[in-house]
Design an enzyme around this catalytic site. Structure first.
Site, PDB file in Angstrom:
ATOM      1  N   HIS A   1       0.974  -1.064  -0.380  1.00 55.09           N
ATOM      2  CA  HIS A   1      -0.274   0.388  -0.013  1.00 55.09           C
ATOM      3  C   HIS A   1       0.665   1.217  -0.385  1.00 55.09           C
ATOM      4  O   HIS A   1       1.976   0.995   0.696  1.00 55.09           O
ATOM      5  CB  HIS A   1      -0.829  -0.112   0.984  1.00 55.09           C
ATOM      6  CG  HIS A   1      -2.110   0.947   1.717  1.00 55.09           C
ATOM      7  ND1 HIS A   1      -1.234   2.481   1.620  1.00 55.09           N
ATOM      8  CD2 HIS A   1      -3.254   0.792   0.611  1.00 55.09           C
ATOM      9  CE1 HIS A   1      -2.876   2.984   1.591  1.00 55.09           C
ATOM     10  NE2 HIS A   1      -3.907   2.732   1.355  1.00 55.09           N
TER      11      HIS A   1
ATOM     12  N   ASP B   1       2.737  -4.159   8.115  1.00 53.90           N
ATOM     13  CA  ASP B   1       1.777  -3.277   8.120  1.00 53.90           C
ATOM     14  C   ASP B   1       0.258  -4.517   7.839  1.00 53.90           C
ATOM     15  O   ASP B   1      -0.064  -5.555   6.912  1.00 53.90           O
ATOM     16  CB  ASP B   1       1.249  -2.994   6.183  1.00 53.90           C
ATOM     17  CG  ASP B   1       0.234  -1.970   6.325  1.00 53.90           C
ATOM     18  OD1 ASP B   1      -0.880  -2.876   6.913  1.00 53.90           O
ATOM     19  OD2 ASP B   1      -0.194  -1.927   4.508  1.00 53.90           O
TER      20      ASP B   1
ATOM     21  N   GLN C   1      -5.060  -5.624   7.173  1.00 55.88           N
ATOM     22  CA  GLN C   1      -5.709  -6.405   6.889  1.00 55.88           C
ATOM     23  C   GLN C   1      -5.900  -7.988   7.360  1.00 55.88           C
ATOM     24  O   GLN C   1      -6.828  -8.816   7.463  1.00 55.88           O
ATOM     25  CB  GLN C   1      -5.668  -6.531   4.944  1.00 55.88           C
ATOM     26  CG  GLN C   1      -5.252  -5.608   4.117  1.00 55.88           C
ATOM     27  CD  GLN C   1      -7.123  -5.219   4.334  1.00 55.88           C
ATOM     28  OE1 GLN C   1      -8.320  -5.452   4.477  1.00 55.88           O
ATOM     29  NE2 GLN C   1      -7.202  -3.741   3.987  1.00 55.88           N
TER      30      GLN C   1
ATOM     31  N   LYS D   1     -10.585  -0.767   9.897  1.00 59.50           N
ATOM     32  CA  LYS D   1     -10.204  -1.930   9.498  1.00 59.50           C
ATOM     33  C   LYS D   1     -10.803  -3.093   9.944  1.00 59.50           C
ATOM     34  O   LYS D   1     -10.992  -4.284   9.202  1.00 59.50           O
ATOM     35  CB  LYS D   1      -9.393  -2.159   8.497  1.00 59.50           C
ATOM     36  CG  LYS D   1      -8.190  -1.205   8.470  1.00 59.50           C
ATOM     37  CD  LYS D   1      -8.879  -0.884   6.416  1.00 59.50           C
ATOM     38  CE  LYS D   1      -7.793  -0.255   6.160  1.00 59.50           C
ATOM     39  NZ  LYS D   1      -8.348   0.371   4.425  1.00 59.50           N
TER      40      LYS D   1
ATOM     41  N   CYS E   1      -4.978   2.864  -3.708  1.00 58.98           N
ATOM     42  CA  CYS E   1      -3.922   2.571  -3.324  1.00 58.98           C
ATOM     43  C   CYS E   1      -2.340   1.651  -3.355  1.00 58.98           C
ATOM     44  O   CYS E   1      -1.877   1.171  -2.639  1.00 58.98           O
ATOM     45  CB  CYS E   1      -3.615   3.135  -1.497  1.00 58.98           C
ATOM     46  SG  CYS E   1      -4.826   4.427  -0.981  1.00 58.98           S
TER      47      CYS E   1
END
Length: 400
Positions: free
Chosen positions: A117, A194, A197, A220, A358
């Site tokens: 991302h 990251d 998700q 999220k 993104c």
């Protein structure tokens, strides 16, 4: 592991109803438990934190710090390792602006991937441009995973940081984080994940993952917007300089003697924090674990498999990502722009994301301007999949 009852869960989401919401990778809808926690936080329990000596302020301070403890438990860390941020983007920028400026300099290297991302690319590009470091880009496999062989080829003793997505927001591919952590640590580098998700759907133990930094985003994971967290190993966090200056993050301010700073994590939370956001994030962690992340992941895997099976029946549809993706399916229909597909699906009551997500370097790699992305949640069901596939038939009828 108890199987999910989609109808029971769906009833807890007032924003969903009969809508086929398949854009949870962008932002998750909120269960009533989170909405109620936020309403209470702004209502009968609201007060400032860390300042007031009156009872309600003390109670809200306890609630805020209880949220820190809950987030720490959610990912297998300790409360003194959790910094509340506005989201994963700010968490990553915090690492770049503090640890990065202290430890990355001219001639050093940072590894990211073509799957990342923008929030895990741009901060490192900015830092590299400022200090004269090098960005090394790991390639991806044909099925849309970070290529571990490529990471291995790029790592040497000049690398100070490897920053990768634990789960891709486009392909849903799950990273073998432990393998990457071992590679990074072998050369004295750190690993940042990251986890935007990953957090809503995968059991997480930062110690088992072996990472050094872990970034999550509340919205999220069924929580409020404007709240997230950075986890960092305590020894690393303790050595990092402040990110911003202001109230709360100080020990003592003096013109004559200078300013001294509070210990971590407080020194990274300047100003009045997003108090109610933290309370809502606490409720979101409770809600997710009440369902069970193993159960959520298994449920979403069934929906992913059904979606891919339905899409594969169309010889003019390209599906991106691995078959075992975590809750995400990206695809394109030949000669039809992703935005047109999404617009017609919207008319059919199906909400999907269309665009570059993104992830423009990934789109460039695939040679496409955009993809259609369907992303699932605990409240998703087979009716959502059927509506998506029927909507795709409508797209093809309209475009001939």
């Amino acid at each position: 592991m108890t199987a999910i009852s989609p109808a029971t869960i769906r009833a807890q989401f007032p924003g969903v109803g009969d809508w086929h919401y398949l854009d949870s990778a962008a932002t998750a809808q909120k269960p009533q438990a989170v909405i109620d926690a936020v309403a209470r936080g702004y209502g009968e329990t609201y007060a400032t934190v860390h300042r007031g000596v009156y009872d309600r302020s003390a109670a809200m301070t306890r609630a805020y710090e209880a949220a820190r403890e809950r987030v720490a438990a959610f990912i297998g860390g300790q409360p003194n390792e959790i910094v509340f941020t506005r989201g994963a983007t700010e968490a990553i920028n915090l690492v770049a602006a503090t640890w990065g400026r202290e430890h990355i300099g001219k001639g050093d290297a940072i590894i990211v991937s073509r799957l990342d991302h923008h929030s895990n690319i741009v901060p490192w590009q900015m830092l590299a441009g400022e200090v004269g470091a090098e960005i090394r880009v790991a390639s991806i496999t044909d099925e849309g995973r970070v290529d571990l062989d490529s990471v291995r080829d790029l790592i040497d003793d000049r690398v100070k940081l490897v920053a990768l997505p634990q789960v891709s927001n486009v392909t849903g591919a799950v990273l073998d984080a432990r393998a990457v952590a071992d590679m990074a640590h072998d050369v004295g580098a750190k690993l940042l994940l990251d986890a935007c998700q990953a957090a809503p759907r995968l059991p997480i133990d930062v110690a088992a993952l072996g990472c050094d930094f872990y970034a999550i985003s509340g919205h999220k994971m069924y929580g409020p917007t404007g709240i997230g967290a950075l986890w960092a190993r305590a020894d690393i966090l303790d050595a990092m300089p402040p990110y911003q200056g202001g109230g709360s993050m100080i020990d003592r301010v003096s013109f004559e003697e200078g300013t001294t700073f509070a210990p971590a994590p407080t020194r990274f939370e300047a100003g009045t924090p997003h108090i109610v956001g933290a309370v809502g994030l606490h409720a979101a962690c409770d809600w997710i674990d009440g369902i069970g992340r193993d159960a959520i992941h298994a449920h979403e895997a069934e929906l992913v498999a059904a979606t891919r099976e339905g899409l594969a029946k169309h010889n003019d549809v390209t599906i991106y990502g691995p078959a075992d993706s975590a809750g995400i399916v990206s695809f394109n229909v030949r000669d039809i722009h992703a935005h047109d597909v999404a617009t017609i699906l919207d008319d059919a009551g199906v909400a999907v994301r269309a665009g570059h997500h993104c992830c423009q370097p990934l789109m460039d790699h695939w040679g496409v301007p955009a993809t259609v992305r369907a992303s699932f949640a605990a409240h998703s069901d087979m009716a959502d999949v059927e509506a998506l596939l029927e909507g795709l038939n409508k797209v093809k009828r309209i475009f001939g």
